[in-house]
Design an enzyme around this catalytic site. Sequence first.
Site, mmCIF file in Angstrom:
data_model
loop_
_atom_site.group_PDB
_atom_site.id
_atom_site.type_symbol
_atom_site.label_atom_id
_atom_site.label_comp_id
_atom_site.label_asym_id
_atom_site.label_seq_id
_atom_site.Cartn_x
_atom_site.Cartn_y
_atom_site.Cartn_z
ATOM 1 N N ILE A 145 0.829 -1.200 0.000
ATOM 2 C CA ILE A 145 0.000 0.000 0.000
ATOM 3 C C ILE A 145 0.866 1.253 0.000
ATOM 4 O O ILE A 145 2.019 1.222 0.432
ATOM 5 C CB ILE A 145 -0.958 -0.024 1.227
ATOM 6 C CG1 ILE A 145 -1.975 1.123 1.178
ATOM 7 C CG2 ILE A 145 -0.181 -0.038 2.534
ATOM 8 C CD1 ILE A 145 -3.099 0.989 2.215
ATOM 9 N N CYS A 146 0.301 2.330 -0.522
ATOM 10 C CA CYS A 146 0.920 3.657 -0.502
ATOM 11 C C CYS A 146 2.177 3.690 -1.382
ATOM 12 O O CYS A 146 2.108 3.392 -2.567
ATOM 13 C CB CYS A 146 1.208 4.069 0.942
ATOM 14 S SG CYS A 146 1.564 5.833 1.149
#
Length: 250
Positions: A145-146
């Site tokens: 994620i991110c």
Amino acid sequence: FFFNDTATTEIYTRSIVGSVRCVQETGINAEYMGIREMVKVLLTLAEGFEDIEALTPVDLLRRVGAEVTIAKVPISPADSANLIVKSSRGVGIMAEVLIDAVIGNPWDMIILPGGMPGTNNLNACKILIERLKKQKAEGKWIAAICAAPAVVLAGNGLLDGETATSYPSMQSKLPDQSQAKSPVVISHKILTSQGPGTAVLFSLAIIEVLYDKKKAEEIKQSIVAIFQSCLLYTSPSPRDLSTSRMPSSA
């Protein structure tokens, strides 16, 4: 949400309208639907991780009974002296083990939270990168994620041939940006998401692919997640010349 896997797309599209049996019959996720006693997940933490992205999947996965191991990735030999990992917001979290003690274990999924400089610190860990390559080669799940999809996965060739998303300012680093605006993208056995604001969606999608839609919906309700739909509403793969359908609300 978007799937880059024709067979998986078809199965989950059918499961949304009430047929879980078809998932079992095809063998997709069958090992997680009553055959295995425990799903084992490794979550990696290095100094500078993003708090929400790291702890949300731990919380939700433990609610469904997954065995989640939080492993510290030390940034120096001296950093190996303890298990405290400081987040990008200065919050100290106690990991459970050092990464080198568990990296060789079999994992159903390895999760990489984002945050800076945490993502760069994960990327600097050679044994983690080699383990991720092995995880993909074995056809097992990786979730990121991110910044992690762009820096760790794309940066080490793990997104070649995959669609993915990441934090918006990092999306130019993705080799295939066709689905980058989606909050969660699932491409074969790689699951990616955008950032802290999509951490619950990310975690619920993880529960669905490791378990089933019913468990994910139960957790969604138990935490009072108010968005109408969180799980895997998708169209066929781009290989079928189709485009993704987004949930009606998020």
